[in-house]
Design an enzyme around this catalytic site. Structure first.
Site, short mmCIF file in Angstrom:
data_model
loop_
_atom_site.label_atom_id
_atom_site.label_comp_id
_atom_site.label_asym_id
_atom_site.label_seq_id
_atom_site.Cartn_x
_atom_site.Cartn_y
_atom_site.Cartn_z
N GLU A 31 -9.38 30.25 31.68
CA GLU A 31 -10.36 29.31 31.12
C GLU A 31 -10.35 29.35 29.59
O GLU A 31 -10.49 28.33 28.94
CB GLU A 31 -11.77 29.63 31.65
CG GLU A 31 -12.02 29.14 33.05
CD GLU A 31 -11.84 27.62 33.21
OE1 GLU A 31 -12.32 26.87 32.36
OE2 GLU A 31 -11.20 27.21 34.19
N CYS B 5 -7.83 9.73 36.52
CA CYS B 5 -8.69 9.10 35.51
C CYS B 5 -8.20 9.54 34.12
O CYS B 5 -8.89 10.24 33.39
CB CYS B 5 -10.15 9.49 35.75
SG CYS B 5 -11.29 8.47 34.82
N CYS C 264 -6.79 3.47 38.44
CA CYS C 264 -7.96 3.11 39.24
C CYS C 264 -7.59 2.68 40.66
O CYS C 264 -8.35 2.92 41.60
CB CYS C 264 -8.74 1.99 38.56
SG CYS C 264 -9.29 2.46 36.92
N CYS D 162 -7.70 5.57 42.91
CA CYS D 162 -8.81 6.51 42.69
C CYS D 162 -9.80 6.46 43.85
O CYS D 162 -10.21 5.38 44.28
CB CYS D 162 -9.50 6.16 41.38
SG CYS D 162 -10.92 7.23 41.07
#
Ligand code: SF4
Length: 352
Positions: A38, A191, A198, A201
């Protein structure tokens, strides 16, 4: 309520089919690996992070080995990844955990967010991705998905607050890990900032961006400003080995070792005159190094000095390029070393 339920369910179903499950930090997962990944992923893309993460875990396989290491050892592994404050934060956090928490990374959100380099989102990532605890994550990918989904056209300052609120409503109590991962993966794979896909999606039926066919993201793409180019000169001092200095005034490379650097040619000339240096060799071609906000045109001046002592200063060390010590160096320095070695090999000469 059913919309919320559908959103998270849709995302988790999509994750089962298309989500990333085999990233190096997802295999034999633990909070130590999640933490390192992270921090590395802050401001850096997954594909860049992977080789650095593997190298890091090979050198420091668990928290204990890390907590015994010095900042120089960590910076050595981090060299080239950039944003070196992240490595320093890892070092500082490791020292705190060693001292106060008996070498065990805490599992409490309110404790984690007090550590250097760990904010609300990273603490959430550590706990949800490792233990499936009920905490959301808000990284750049997730922000884009929700900004598009709700077609949010508000100021940056208000946007983040609004998205946190939405996330808190959307995240499922028992499946935070998969939900968070699905959101990050959707932002990365579908995205995208430019030309989101799209049509494939899973959210398109309810996505206001898609429904309105209005591009929020495209607006951002309007002609990017050209980066300014700064110049600098590195002085490569050779006397059998090469001279590196730590703690110079260039803040982005604080605590790393690099060659004496000059941003004004006049200062460089004065230095050469003062040290009565005559032998010069300019074989390394100048090259551009890209930073986020500017480019650095790097020129290298190679000089030979007579006595090691003559140039030795506090914070300076001499290294052999062919047997480099474990010190942290920024990527332009690595490039210079590579170029120099290439020249030497080409000319079949030995370093003197
Ligand atoms: S439909 Fe398009 S804009 Fe909306 S979330 Fe999916 S990829 Fe993003």
């Amino acid at each position: 309520m059913s919309d919320i339920f559908n959103f998270s369910n849709t995302m988790i179903n999509w994750y089962h089919k298309h989500g990333r499950k085999k990233l190096p930090w997802q295999i034999n997962k633990n909070i130590y690996k999640t933490w390192i990944s992270e921090i590395m992923l802050q401001q850096t893309q997954v594909k860049t992070v992977i080789p650095y993460f593997k190298k890091f875990i090979k050198k420091f396989p668990n928290f204990k080995t890390l907590s015994k290491s010095s900042l120089d050892e960590i910076l050595f592994i981090w060299s080239g990844l950039g944003f070196y404050n992240r490595a320093k934060n890892i070092y500082k956090t490791a020292q705190i955990i060693k001292r106060k928490y008996k070498n065990k990374i805490p599992k409490e959100f309110n404790t984690l967010i007090k550590f250097p380099g760990i904010g609300k989102s990273t603490a959430g990532a550590l706990l949800s991705l490792t233990y499936n605890y009920y905490f959301p994550i808000l990284d750049g990918n997730i922000k884009r998905v929700l900004r598009n989904f709700y077609n949010l056209k508000i100021k940056k300052t208000k946007l983040e607050k609004k998205i946190w609120k939405k996330l808190n409503l959307l995240i499922p109590i028992h499946n935070a890990q998969k939900f968070n991962q699905s959101m990050m993966d959707l932002g990365k794979k579908i995205c995208k900032p430019k030309n989101p896909l799209c049509n494939i999606c899973p959210l398109k039926k309810k996505c206001l961006f898609f429904i309105n066919k209005k591009s929020i993201t495209k607006k951002k793409d309007i002609k990017k400003k050209k980066k300014t180019i700064k110049k600098c000169w590195f002085l490569l001092k050779t006397y059998k080995n090469f001279y590196f200095l730590k703690k110079q005034k260039y803040n982005i490379w604080k605590n790393l070792y690099y060659f004496p650097i000059y941003f004004k040619k006049i200062k460089l000339k004065k230095k050469l005159k003062k040290e009565k240096i005559t032998k010069k060799n300019k074989k390394i071609k100048p090259f551009l190094h890209q930073f986020n906000k500017y480019s650095l045109l790097i020129k290298t001046i190679i000089i030979k000095v007579k006595k090691k002592k003559y140039l030795k200063k506090k914070n300076g060390i001499w290294c052999n390029f062919f047997k480099m010590k474990e010190i942290g160096t920024p990527s332009p320095i690595k490039k210079i070393i590579k170029k120099y070695i290439k020249i030497i090999k080409k000319n079949n000469k030995k370093i003197k």
